[in-house]
Design a protein around this motif. Structure first.
Motif, short mmCIF file in Angstrom:
data_model
loop_
_atom_site.label_atom_id
_atom_site.label_comp_id
_atom_site.label_asym_id
_atom_site.label_seq_id
_atom_site.Cartn_x
_atom_site.Cartn_y
_atom_site.Cartn_z
N ALA A 1 -7.61 -9.75 3.00
CA ALA A 1 -7.32 -8.33 2.77
C ALA A 1 -8.00 -7.42 3.79
N GLU B 1 -8.31 9.30 -7.80
CA GLU B 1 -9.76 9.20 -7.70
C GLU B 1 -10.32 8.98 -9.10
N ASN C 1 -9.12 9.86 7.67
CA ASN C 1 -9.55 11.06 6.94
C ASN C 1 -11.05 11.06 6.66
N LYS D 1 2.89 2.30 -7.35
CA LYS D 1 1.72 3.20 -7.30
C LYS D 1 2.17 4.63 -7.59
N TYR E 1 0.87 -1.17 0.00
CA TYR E 1 0.00 0.00 0.00
C TYR E 1 0.92 1.23 0.00
N TRP F 1 -6.30 -6.50 -9.55
CA TRP F 1 -6.30 -6.05 -8.15
C TRP F 1 -5.44 -6.91 -7.24
N GLY G 1 -0.81 13.65 4.78
CA GLY G 1 0.04 13.52 5.95
C GLY G 1 1.30 14.36 5.95
N GLU G 2 1.68 14.89 4.78
CA GLU G 2 3.00 15.51 4.69
C GLU G 2 3.17 16.66 5.69
N THR H 1 -0.42 3.79 9.25
CA THR H 1 -1.43 4.20 8.28
C THR H 1 -2.63 3.27 8.38
N TYR I 1 -9.31 14.85 0.24
CA TYR I 1 -8.67 13.95 -0.73
C TYR I 1 -9.47 13.81 -2.02
N GLU J 1 -13.47 8.74 8.33
CA GLU J 1 -14.40 8.31 9.38
C GLU J 1 -14.14 8.91 10.76
C1 B12 Z 1 -6.80 3.32 -5.19
C2 B12 Z 1 -7.85 2.99 -4.14
C3 B12 Z 1 -8.27 1.67 -4.05
C4 B12 Z 1 -7.71 0.55 -4.91
C5 B12 Z 1 -6.37 0.02 -4.38
C6 B12 Z 1 -6.42 -0.42 -2.93
C7 B12 Z 1 -5.07 -0.83 -2.37
N1 B12 Z 1 -5.06 -1.84 -1.54
O1 B12 Z 1 -4.07 -0.25 -2.70
C8 B12 Z 1 -8.88 -0.46 -4.88
C9 B12 Z 1 -9.84 -0.10 -5.99
C10 B12 Z 1 -8.52 -1.94 -5.01
C11 B12 Z 1 -9.51 -0.10 -3.53
C12 B12 Z 1 -10.19 -0.98 -2.74
C13 B12 Z 1 -10.79 -0.63 -1.53
N2 B12 Z 1 -10.99 0.62 -1.09
CO1 B12 Z 1 -10.11 2.19 -1.85
N3 B12 Z 1 -9.29 3.77 -2.42
C14 B12 Z 1 -8.39 4.02 -3.31
C15 B12 Z 1 -8.09 5.54 -3.37
C16 B12 Z 1 -8.80 6.12 -4.58
C17 B12 Z 1 -6.62 5.92 -3.40
C18 B12 Z 1 -5.77 5.18 -2.36
C19 B12 Z 1 -4.31 5.52 -2.53
O2 B12 Z 1 -3.51 4.70 -2.92
N4 B12 Z 1 -3.94 6.79 -2.26
C20 B12 Z 1 -2.56 7.27 -2.25
C21 B12 Z 1 -2.05 7.27 -0.79
C22 B12 Z 1 -0.64 7.72 -0.71
O3 B12 Z 1 -2.90 8.15 -0.09
P1 B12 Z 1 -3.33 7.86 1.42
O4 B12 Z 1 -3.29 6.44 1.72
O5 B12 Z 1 -4.60 8.56 1.68
O6 B12 Z 1 -2.17 8.56 2.25
C23 B12 Z 1 -2.08 9.95 2.45
C24 B12 Z 1 -2.87 10.46 3.66
O7 B12 Z 1 -3.98 9.66 3.99
C25 B12 Z 1 -1.89 10.51 4.77
N5 B12 Z 1 -1.58 9.33 5.56
C26 B12 Z 1 -1.69 8.04 5.24
N6 B12 Z 1 -1.22 7.28 6.24
C27 B12 Z 1 -0.79 8.08 7.21
C28 B12 Z 1 -0.22 7.82 8.44
C29 B12 Z 1 0.15 8.87 9.27
C30 B12 Z 1 0.75 8.57 10.58
C31 B12 Z 1 -0.07 10.20 8.86
C32 B12 Z 1 0.31 11.32 9.72
C33 B12 Z 1 -0.65 10.48 7.62
C34 B12 Z 1 -1.00 9.41 6.80
O8 B12 Z 1 -0.69 10.86 4.10
C35 B12 Z 1 -0.64 10.23 2.80
C36 B12 Z 1 0.02 11.17 1.83
O9 B12 Z 1 -0.63 12.41 1.82
C37 B12 Z 1 -8.73 6.02 -2.02
C38 B12 Z 1 -9.33 7.42 -2.03
C39 B12 Z 1 -8.24 8.46 -1.99
N7 B12 Z 1 -8.28 9.39 -2.88
O10 B12 Z 1 -7.35 8.41 -1.16
C40 B12 Z 1 -9.80 4.95 -1.76
C41 B12 Z 1 -10.15 4.60 -0.32
C42 B12 Z 1 -8.89 4.52 0.49
N8 B12 Z 1 -10.74 3.26 -0.42
C43 B12 Z 1 -11.67 3.03 0.43
C44 B12 Z 1 -12.32 1.78 0.62
C45 B12 Z 1 -13.48 1.74 1.61
C46 B12 Z 1 -11.91 0.62 -0.07
C47 B12 Z 1 -12.44 -0.81 0.12
C48 B12 Z 1 -12.62 -1.25 1.57
C49 B12 Z 1 -13.74 -0.89 -0.71
C50 B12 Z 1 -14.49 -2.18 -0.51
N9 B12 Z 1 -15.66 -2.08 0.10
O11 B12 Z 1 -14.03 -3.22 -0.89
C51 B12 Z 1 -11.37 -1.66 -0.63
C52 B12 Z 1 -10.27 -2.23 0.32
C53 B12 Z 1 -9.07 -2.82 -0.42
C54 B12 Z 1 -8.05 -3.53 0.42
N10 B12 Z 1 -8.41 -4.26 1.44
O12 B12 Z 1 -6.87 -3.46 0.14
C55 B12 Z 1 -12.03 4.28 1.20
C56 B12 Z 1 -11.61 4.21 2.68
C57 B12 Z 1 -12.50 5.09 3.52
C58 B12 Z 1 -13.00 4.41 4.74
N11 B12 Z 1 -14.29 4.39 4.92
O13 B12 Z 1 -12.25 3.89 5.50
C59 B12 Z 1 -11.31 5.41 0.37
C60 B12 Z 1 -10.80 6.59 1.17
C61 B12 Z 1 -12.33 5.88 -0.70
C62 B12 Z 1 -13.70 6.21 -0.15
N12 B12 Z 1 -13.99 7.40 0.32
O14 B12 Z 1 -14.56 5.36 -0.16
N13 B12 Z 1 -9.24 1.19 -3.21
#
Ligand code: B12
Length: 680
Positions: A201, A445, A289, A391, A36, A384, A312-313, A255, A412, A291
């Protein structure tokens, strides 16, 4: 310490012996084929600032580590021992679920085969394919049922089609499918026999998803640990020692992208509190972010010192600056103050634009240990869980941000920010150099068409060969010419929302596309050789049974016309941060009174006066597309997929069987050549 590190004076006073150590952790469980990206993005960013802060940053994937431990010889042996002990306690005549019964009968074979099979799925043991396809090496449990020649069959049944699809695969692919089914069988044994919270998963997902109260999660954390829990506790201790040697990390940042990571994060934090009480623990990520925006329960801070929202940055950099002993204000960071939860947020501090977030790095993650599973034969669906994908994000947020079901009010999605194509290509090059992999998953997105065009042109101009896929909106900007260009630049698959597949409802949801457009765009992609997956939705406000049946008919025609290769129906949920959740009256629904939210808040129950029985329809919808994805039943009346409603009797009683045209659903009103006409 490297000589080029400039150590600030106050830091030297607080940490005289070593630089501040920060460990970023992906807790269990997420998909297992590839890391991830959050820790990779944040590690890349923090390392740009490491010298200034006197910081050492490492990352670890506890999700993969837990999986590999549970699917190892010693742990499978321990599981067998535990299940045998329990079977003895309940006595000989007690009913045993089929997955457990099969496992116990063949436990020795599972113990002997698990490690070679995992190595095979890690692509480190390719010759094993020949033994696996011989069908005598792996024990074959309930998950293999559909591949068994002796299972009862009916003409045209899915099993038969699956068998023939399976037969056309090459040796390695067949073996990978068989090995994946074997892993699924073992995962079922872990879940059914040892810990109902465990899935491949997701782990304890229900404890976190829209959990208004922290009580259930807390109870699970303080309950008698299961063998899965105990394994994670053990692993947490080991990971810490391995990542930091004798020294403890000063900061451990977790995370939680999904609800299925949250229990794992809290469980690991609980162990860390015991072994390294002085370390500061932080929680962030997609689930937080989305919930935790109404977090009130101070007990969360028995586990984490800080919880941050959104990107998070900035929050992490400021927090680490503060922890290093310098002056810094906190940004979108919850802390406990007495018995209260307080959000500290210095609004004068801005987020880093995407052009300044650095270059992601997977450094420190065991890239050759990720496991490629191939549970589904459908080639698009496989992306998937199969293969290692680097990524990359083309743009932060969504350029459209109008869909009424989507969390557009959250940063986001709502904040669109696209860095220059040069930087994207530099990130791509850097990831290729680091990992040796040229496969990329765009985690946008919805990747913007203009950005995709620019990227494709640059990849072609620089003769950079990569393979990539990602999510888009099926909008008319994707002309046949653009689709050809994207394919030429390495695009192999796209996914996008067709959602309710009805123009009336697409308009109500402000999707900005029509079914006709989706047909033309998806066809342009498939004509260019790009696979297409459609996200579908049912149960939208005001959706009638006729709407749903007609939507299925349009989807059927899209499959039949070769516009889409795969699809999945999701049940609509009203979420707290979507336009529908914020203004339900505009969509004709009433939200149920809110609970006392002290922990997670997302899905909101609602009443729709239209009163369609969506629970009933869901089964037929899923069955239909599951079959279409395997090329089955695209020519039959859509009513066939639904069980009769009145008697509740299952016709044929088969898992993938069809209901029969007498089922309690109306005939479609969609002309049989609708999609063909759109394409003409
Ligand atoms: C691509 C994506 C997918 C892909 C790839 C998933 C994977 N395993 O990689 C697919 C389509 C498969 C998918 C599936 C799912 N997804 Co999805 N997905 C996304 C999406 C669009 C981007 C995720 C990503 O890679 N972002 C890039 C990373 C770098 O961003 P990030 O993780 O958010 O991290 C940033 C910040 O959050 C923060 N941060 C992260 N960690 C930490 C830790 C600390 C300490 C700090 C300070 C900051 C910090 O800093 C980072 C950089 O800025 C997001 C929405 C979004 N725009 O973020 C939804 C999202 C994460 N998914 C979500 C969900 C619900 C799911 C599923 C559970 C859906 C389902 N019912 O099956 C599944 C679970 C998959 C699994 N078990 O692995 C939700 C989660 C929200 C929630 N309710 O918890 C999101 C937010 C979308 C939404 N609003 O519905 N997903």
């Amino acid at each position: 310490m490297p000589s080029n590190v400039t150590t600030p004076r106050r830091l030297r006073l607080r940490y005289p012996m070593h630089p501040m150590r920060c460990l970023l952790v992906t807790p269990p469980m997420v998909q297992l084929n590839t890391p991830y990206p959050a820790t990779a993005y944040l590690t890349g960013f923090l390392r740009m600032h490491a010298d200034d802060l006197g910081l050492e940053v490492a990352q670890t994937d506890a999700s993969l580590a837990l999986f590999l431990r549970l699917f190892s010889e010693p742990l499978v042996a321990r599981m067998a021992e535990e299940l045998r002990r329990r079977a003895r306690l309940v006595g000989k005549n007690a009913p045993i679920p089929p997955s457990i019964a099969h496992f116990l009968t063949h436990a020795e074979r599972y113990i002997d085969t698990v490690e070679p099979t995992i190595r095979f799925l890690q692509r480190r043991n390719p010759s094993l394919a020949f033994r696996i396809v011989g069908r005598a090496f792996l024990p074959e449990g309930p998950r293999f049922e559909h591949l068994s020649q002796s299972s009862p069959s009916e003409p045209g049944a899915l099993d038969e089609q699956l068998l023939s699809a399976f037969g056309t695969l090459g040796t390695t692919e067949q073996a990978r499918h068989l090995a994946s089914l074997y892993i699924d069988d073992l995962a079922d044994v872990w879940r059914v026999g040892i810990d109902p919270r465990f899935e491949l998963a997701r782990y304890g997902e229900r404890l976190a998803a829209s959990a208004a109260s922290f009580d259930s999660l807390l109870a699970a954390l303080t309950d008698e640990p299961t063998l899965v829990d105990a394994t994670l506790d053990e692993l947490t201790r080991e990971l810490l020692a391995e990542k930091s040697g004798a020294a403890r990390p000063d900061v451990v940042a977790f995370t939680a992208p999904f609800p299925g990571n949250v229990y794992g994060a809290f469980r690991m934090a609980q162990t860390l509190r015991e072994i390294t009480p002085e370390s500061k623990l932080i929680l962030g990520g997609g689930w937080v972010n989305t919930e935790l925006r109404s977090l009130r329960d101070p007990r969360v801070f028995d586990y984490f010192d800080y919880v941050t929202l959104d990107d998070g940055e900035r929050p992490l950099l400021n927090l680490l600056t503060k922890l290093s002993g310098r002056a810094a204000s906190l940004v979108r960071t919850y802390v406990r103050s007495g018995r209260e939860v307080v959000l500290q947020n210095d609004v004068t501090q801005h987020d880093f634009p995407q052009s300044d977030t650095g270059i992601p790095t997977y450094d420190g993650l065991p890239l050759d240990r990720y496991v490629s599973l191939m549970e589904m034969l459908n080639p698009m669906h496989r992306l998937w869980s199969d293969g290692r994908w680097n990524k990359i994000t083309l743009a932060h947020g969504c350029y459209w941000k109008k869909c009424s079901f989507c969390d557009v009010s959250l940063d986001y999605i709502g904040r669109y920010d696209k860095p220059g194509t040069d930087l994207i290509v530099r990130r791509i090059r850097s990831l290729i150099t680091e990992t040796g992999e040229t496969g990329f998953h765009l985690v946008d997105e919805a990747a913007p068409p203009a950005g995709l065009r620019a990227l494709a042109k640059q990849l072609i101009a620089e003769r950079l060969t990569i393979t990539w896929w990602g999510n888009i909106r099926f909008e008319k900007t994707f002309t046949p010419e653009l689709c050809q260009l994207l394919a030429q630049a390495g695009c192999v698959a796209v996914s996008g929302g067709l959602e309710v597949a009805s123009d009336r409802l697409l308009e109500l949801m402000k999707k900005g596309v029509t079914v006709a457009q989706v047909a033309r765009v998806t066809r342009a992609f498939t004509d260019a050789g790009v696979m297409v997956h459609a996200y579908l939705m049912y149960g939208f406000p005001t959706e009638t049974m006729q709407d749903t049946i007609d939507a299925l008919e349009r989807v059927r025609q899209l499959f039949a016309a070769g516009c889409i290769h795969s699809a999945y129906w999701h049940r609509f949920v009203a979420t707290a941060h979507s336009p529908i959740g914020l203004r339900p009256e505009q969509y004709g629904i009433t939200l149920r009174p809110p609970q006392n939210i002290r922990f997670a808040h997302n899905d909101i129950e609602f009443d729709d006066p239209v009163g369609t029985d969506h629970d009933y329809l869901g089964g037929g919808l899923r069955k239909a597309v599951y079959n279409y994805m395997h090329g089955v039943g695209v020519d039959v009346d859509v009513r066939e997929w639904f069980e009769p409603r009145q008697s509740g009797r299952r016709r044929g009683g088969r898992r993938h069987g069809r209901g029969g045209a007498s089922a309690g659903v109306p005939a479609t009103t969609v002309p049989p050549d609708l999609i063909e006409r759109f394409l003409a």
